[in-house]
Design an enzyme around this catalytic site. Structure first.
Site, PDB file in Angstrom:
ATOM      1  N   GLU A  28      15.585  77.139 145.202  1.00 58.16           N
ATOM      2  CA  GLU A  28      16.203  76.126 144.333  1.00 58.16           C
ATOM      3  C   GLU A  28      17.607  75.926 144.875  1.00 58.16           C
ATOM      4  O   GLU A  28      18.463  76.796 144.733  1.00 58.16           O
ATOM      5  CB  GLU A  28      16.211  76.622 142.889  1.00 58.16           C
ATOM      6  N   CYS A  40      24.084  72.697 139.389  1.00 56.08           N
ATOM      7  CA  CYS A  40      23.322  72.128 140.509  1.00 56.08           C
ATOM      8  C   CYS A  40      22.965  70.687 140.213  1.00 56.08           C
ATOM      9  O   CYS A  40      23.029  69.829 141.087  1.00 56.08           O
ATOM     10  CB  CYS A  40      22.078  72.965 140.785  1.00 56.08           C
TER      11      CYS A  40
HETATM   12  P1  NAD Z   1      25.308  80.791 147.950  1.00 53.58           P
HETATM   13  O1  NAD Z   1      24.169  80.221 148.692  1.00 53.58           O
HETATM   14  O2  NAD Z   1      26.579  81.022 148.642  1.00 53.58           O
HETATM   15  O3  NAD Z   1      24.903  82.213 147.302  1.00 53.58           O
HETATM   16  C1  NAD Z   1      23.766  82.371 146.489  1.00 53.58           C
HETATM   17  C2  NAD Z   1      23.348  83.831 146.497  1.00 53.58           C
HETATM   18  O4  NAD Z   1      22.949  84.214 147.831  1.00 53.58           O
HETATM   19  C3  NAD Z   1      24.446  84.816 146.111  1.00 53.58           C
HETATM   20  O5  NAD Z   1      23.867  85.871 145.361  1.00 53.58           O
HETATM   21  C4  NAD Z   1      24.925  85.318 147.456  1.00 53.58           C
HETATM   22  O6  NAD Z   1      25.541  86.586 147.367  1.00 53.58           O
HETATM   23  C5  NAD Z   1      23.619  85.399 148.214  1.00 53.58           C
HETATM   24  N1  NAD Z   1      23.736  85.388 149.678  1.00 53.58           N
HETATM   25  C6  NAD Z   1      24.785  85.008 150.446  1.00 53.58           C
HETATM   26  N2  NAD Z   1      24.470  85.114 151.758  1.00 53.58           N
HETATM   27  C7  NAD Z   1      23.187  85.549 151.826  1.00 53.58           C
HETATM   28  C8  NAD Z   1      22.275  85.814 152.893  1.00 53.58           C
HETATM   29  N3  NAD Z   1      22.625  85.660 154.169  1.00 53.58           N
HETATM   30  N4  NAD Z   1      21.030  86.230 152.585  1.00 53.58           N
HETATM   31  C9  NAD Z   1      20.649  86.380 151.293  1.00 53.58           C
HETATM   32  N5  NAD Z   1      21.464  86.137 150.240  1.00 53.58           N
HETATM   33  C10 NAD Z   1      22.724  85.727 150.494  1.00 53.58           C
HETATM   34  O7  NAD Z   1      25.500  79.825 146.684  1.00 53.58           O
HETATM   35  P2  NAD Z   1      26.642  79.906 145.584  1.00 53.58           P
HETATM   36  O8  NAD Z   1      27.907  79.393 146.150  1.00 53.58           O
HETATM   37  O9  NAD Z   1      26.621  81.255 144.946  1.00 53.58           O
HETATM   38  O10 NAD Z   1      26.069  78.863 144.505  1.00 53.58           O
HETATM   39  C11 NAD Z   1      26.300  77.505 144.553  1.00 53.58           C
HETATM   40  C12 NAD Z   1      25.107  76.757 145.107  1.00 53.58           C
HETATM   41  O11 NAD Z   1      23.927  77.032 144.326  1.00 53.58           O
HETATM   42  C13 NAD Z   1      25.273  75.259 145.026  1.00 53.58           C
HETATM   43  O12 NAD Z   1      24.807  74.670 146.215  1.00 53.58           O
HETATM   44  C14 NAD Z   1      24.379  74.846 143.853  1.00 53.58           C
HETATM   45  O13 NAD Z   1      23.956  73.518 143.863  1.00 53.58           O
HETATM   46  C15 NAD Z   1      23.252  75.806 144.022  1.00 53.58           C
HETATM   47  N6  NAD Z   1      22.478  75.919 142.790  1.00 53.58           N
HETATM   48  C16 NAD Z   1      21.210  75.410 142.755  1.00 53.58           C
HETATM   49  C17 NAD Z   1      20.475  75.473 141.565  1.00 53.58           C
HETATM   50  C18 NAD Z   1      19.083  74.933 141.474  1.00 53.58           C
HETATM   51  O14 NAD Z   1      18.395  75.302 140.536  1.00 53.58           O
HETATM   52  N7  NAD Z   1      18.631  74.085 142.372  1.00 53.58           N
HETATM   53  C19 NAD Z   1      21.035  76.064 140.439  1.00 53.58           C
HETATM   54  C20 NAD Z   1      22.329  76.562 140.514  1.00 53.58           C
HETATM   55  C21 NAD Z   1      23.044  76.494 141.696  1.00 53.58           C
END
Ligand code: NAD
Length: 462
Positions: A232, A266
């Site tokens: 997502e 999001c």
């Molecule tokens: P992010 O991708 O930076 O991090 C998300 C998660 O992944 C965190 O727990 C982070 O620690 C972890 N992570 C980081 N690097 C990783 C790796 N290499 N391997 C595995 N896990 C790793 O996102 P963010 O900044 O925390 O959140 C914001 C983003 O999330 C925005 O793009 C937003 O649109 C999206 N989002 C999407 C939805 C949806 O339902 N589509 C909902 C909420 C947020």
């Protein structure tokens, strides 16, 4: 345990309303995951066996979460920044989701195709599931992972964002009173903890919510073990206003669809397309609300908009806004950081933004809203569909049939009319294009955590 590894490591958790560290969380080592996943696997045997017991446990879990609101909500606000009332809503939504999935069960089906065989499709859980979630709705998004996965009979290892580990740790300890041991385990730490979890050979489904680049890395990691992947990802939702829109009637709703949770949603409205003849009126209505919204610490009564959640996100919002202004945009409200401690950014409405500016083509994920004029509706729909994203979209107007016809042309997973981002627990939730892979929500979320198992048995001789 690896020889020579420092014990009891931790990392700082910062209050975005002050910019200061207020607590810390365990910084678990990726090697710890082997034991955690092994325990999740061992717990799976009992958990998957009895649907009735699972439903009862999930109902008890929902009650426990609802009863713990007074501890969970302030902690969530402290580490994430959102107004306290919104944290309470997040806790309530978490409990509601547990209750919803407690009542869902997969339906066996028989195949009737004329062969002399009784063929039955049954549904089996997958095994330990890894969930990796972001910082914008830590509890709600975690529950969107664990409620369907556990209801389906899987166990789960959950990794919150290092920006917001504390409320999730507390939530899982609250749930521990209702769930058998090791059915749901939280791990906290910095990278490469998430990367190692996504590629762990004992994990059978990796369900991720976060940004596109990390989602791609997660999918690459999961390819090693060929685990199922659900992603997502980000959105860049457009709101298309029609010529008959009643601006004053919809302005509050449209404003909050863009600015709730400081725009860190999001499926927030991230771009507004307004007919040229109504443009000045729309810009003015949104700017007027941006100027009068009460910005402050989430724990302060009266706060309507909190800080941006973390320093990295604030820097991203600031640079994307500066870029838009350099590209020729006009800040009709805000446009800058607030001169106070913490990660506060003035609610910003941008007019005359060039369509190529990153604040239009990319996700700003902050309290900044570009408003673009259009003269041709088809061109506005093309522009709405013209990014790599496809999470949600909305159309705003008085003639609902006309609005629905236009909404039907949006390339996204969910479209609203005169609304945005209200989701039912019972609906499928799926982004198209770069906004996601797989379907969450409702029964689709349950089946996304199950595999079909088909039994063929000869019919008795006639
Ligand atoms: P992010 O991708 O930076 O991090 C998300 C998660 O992944 C965190 O727990 C982070 O620690 C972890 N992570 C980081 N690097 C990783 C790796 N290499 N391997 C595995 N896990 C790793 O996102 P963010 O900044 O925390 O959140 C914001 C983003 O999330 C925005 O793009 C937003 O649109 C999206 N989002 C999407 C939805 C949806 O339902 N589509 C909902 C909420 C947020």
């Amino acid at each position: 345990m690896t020889a020579g590894r420092p014990q009891n490591r931790s990392f700082a958790v910062v209050d975005p309303a002050t910019g200061e560290t207020f607590d810390e969380a365990p910084d678990q080592h990726p090697d710890d995951l082997d034991a955690v996943v092994a325990r999740a696997h061992a717990a799976w045997r009992g958990w998957r066996a009895d649907h009735g017991a699972r439903s009862a446990a999930l109902r008890a879990a929902a009650d426990a979460v609802a009863a713990a609101g007074a501890e969970l909500a302030p902690l969530l606000t402290r580490e994430q920044g959102k107004p306290l009332a919104e944290s309470y809503q997040e806790v309530a939504r978490t409990a509601a989701r547990l209750r919803y999935f407690a009542e869902l069960a997969p339906r066996p089906r028989t195949i009737t195709d004329g062969r002399p065989v009784h063929s039955e499709i049954r549904w089996r859980p997958l095994g330990p599931v890894a969930a990796i979630v972001p910082w914008n709705f830590p509890l709600q998004l975690a529950s969107a992972k664990f409620a369907p996965a556990l209801a389906a009979g899987n166990t789960m290892v959950l990794k919150p964002s290092p920006y917001t580990p504390l409320a999730t740790r507390l939530l899982v300890s609250v749930l521990a009173g209702a769930l058998p041991e090791d059915v749901l385990t939280v791990v906290t730490g910095r990278e490469p903890l998430g990367a190692r979890l996504a590629s762990h050979p004992g994990i059978r489904h990796v369900t991720f919510t976060g940004s596109g680049p990390t989602g791609r890395a997660v999918a690459r990691g999961a390819a090693d073990s060929l685990a199922r992947v659900t992603l997502e990802l980000g959105g860049n939702d457009a709101a298309v206003l029609l010529a008959d829109v009643a601006v004053e009637r919809i302005a509050d709703r449209l404003f909050w669809a863009a600015f709730r949770n400081c725009g860190q949603v999001c499926m927030a409205v991230k771009r507004v397309y307004a007919p040229a003849g109504r443009y000045a009126e729309v810009v003015e209505a949104l700017a007027e609300r941006a100027k009068r919204v009460v910005v402050g610490a989430g724990l302060d009564p009266g706060t309507e908009l909190g800080p941006v959640s973390n320093a990295a996100q604030l820097a991203r919002v600031e640079s994307r806004t500066a870029r838009a202004l350099a590209d020729g945009a006009r800040a009709v409200a805000g446009g800058h950081r607030l001169d106070r401690p913490g990660y506060f950014f003035a609610p910003t409405v941008l007019a005359d933004v060039p369509a190529h500016s990153a604040v239009v083509t990319q996700e700003q994920f902050g309290p900044v809203l570009p408003v673009l004029p259009y003269t041709d509706l088809d061109a506005a729909v093309d522009a709405a569909n013209g990014t790599g994203f496809g999470l949600g979209g909305s159309v705003w107007g008085t003639d609902l049939d006309r609005a629905e016809e236009v909404a039907g042309r949006l390339e996204c997973g969910t479209a609203w009319i005169n609304h945005h981002a209200e989701l039912s627990l019972a609906q499928p939730f799926a982004g198209v294009k770069e906004s996601g892979v797989g379907v969450a929500g409702g029964p689709w979320g349950l089946y996304g955590n199950l595999r079909p198992f088909v039994v063929h048995r000869p019919r008795p001789e006639a």
